[in-house]
Design an enzyme around this catalytic site. Structure first.
Site, mmCIF file in Angstrom:
data_model
loop_
_atom_site.group_PDB
_atom_site.id
_atom_site.type_symbol
_atom_site.label_atom_id
_atom_site.label_comp_id
_atom_site.label_asym_id
_atom_site.label_seq_id
_atom_site.Cartn_x
_atom_site.Cartn_y
_atom_site.Cartn_z
ATOM 1 N N HIS A 40 105.081 135.061 35.698
ATOM 2 C CA HIS A 40 106.340 135.440 35.051
ATOM 3 C C HIS A 40 107.456 134.435 35.339
ATOM 4 O O HIS A 40 108.462 134.420 34.638
ATOM 5 C CB HIS A 40 106.744 136.886 35.399
ATOM 6 N N ASP A 86 99.609 138.400 37.770
ATOM 7 C CA ASP A 86 100.828 137.582 37.726
ATOM 8 C C ASP A 86 100.631 136.312 38.565
ATOM 9 O O ASP A 86 101.071 136.237 39.711
ATOM 10 C CB ASP A 86 101.997 138.429 38.250
ATOM 11 N N SER A 179 110.389 135.542 43.778
ATOM 12 C CA SER A 179 109.182 135.619 42.958
ATOM 13 C C SER A 179 108.397 134.318 42.987
ATOM 14 O O SER A 179 108.984 133.233 42.954
ATOM 15 C CB SER A 179 109.558 135.900 41.501
#
Ligand code: 4AZ
Length: 229
Positions: A40, A86, A179
């Site tokens: 992402h 992810d 992230s």
């Protein structure tokens, strides 16, 4: 990183700063030419816009090593809605090497629940804020079992086998900007920061489980590393 401390990149030499002009993410150096991060983080990004910094204690530090990306491989079954799988592989245009740069091994075994693991990044240090911080932060958080994570997320988000959870609720967690960064256990990369429901809430941070995607990553490296002939 919520509830942690300022660190120094000499303690996190595998940690890469993965940026575009508007976004901050983390990553981990697996081979001198290969970085692993969250899908992402790079899904709408052109490879020309990515900048990868190694050895960066400070986001604006003078000693960081800058590298560019010539290949982005997003796991084909990544789903932006469920955030299943992810993970993405980034190939650098030249090797990332330096005094404060080191590769990290991909864990092949899942981490047992309640064990403390280390998460690092330049993400927000306050829940509710989405600004990345200048200096790298680190926090130690306990792993959750799959069943306790599934239960607490029940009706909110489906936790799949490619996910694993870690946090000290209300106290210690990853946050916006972390992230793609590393969750480390026993000197190995066990997870990749993926998502959460806020930061340091009742709900733990969710990570891509590295043992679940390890073979995929190693195959991508093989497939896209031309052997000398
Ligand atoms: C994010 O938005 C994010 N509490 C990453 C991790 C967590 C929450 C949000 C975990 O990038």
């Amino acid at each position: 990183i919520i509830g942690g401390q300022v660190s120094d990149i000499k303690y996190e030499k595998y940690l890469m700063l993965v940026t575009t002009s508007t976004e901050v993410c983390g990553g981990s150096l697996i081979k001198p030419l290969w970085v692993i991060t969250a899908a992402h983080c790079v899904r709408n990004v052109k490879k020309e816009d990515l900048r990868i910094y190694g050895g960066a204690s400070n986001q604006e530090g003078p000693h960081a090593i800058l590298r560019y990306v010539d290949l982005i491989v997003i796991r084909p079954d990544f789903n932006m809605n469920t955030l299943n799988m992810d993970v993405a592989a980034l190939r650098l245009t030249s090797q990332m090497v330096g005094a404060n740069v080191e590769t990290i091994e991909l864990a092949s075994q899942v981490v047992p629940p309640r064990v403390l693991v280390k998460v690092s990044g330049w993400g927000s240090t306050k829940s509710g804020s989405s600004v990345a911080v200048k200096r790298v932060h680190t926090v130690w958080v306990p792993m959750w079992s799959m069943s306790s994570c599934r239960s607490i997320y029940y009706g909110i988000h489906r936790i799949t086998r490619s996910m694993t959870c870690a946090a000290k609720p209300y106290r210690k967690d990853a946050c916006d900007g972390d992230s793609g960064g590393p969750l480390v256990y026993n000197g190995q990369l066990a997870g990749i920061v993926s998502f959460g429901y806020g930061c340091a809430t009742r709900l733990p941070g969710v990570y891509t489980s590295v043992p679940q995607i390890r073979n995929w990553f190693l195959n991508i490296v093989k497939e896209h590393t031309p052997s000398a002939s």
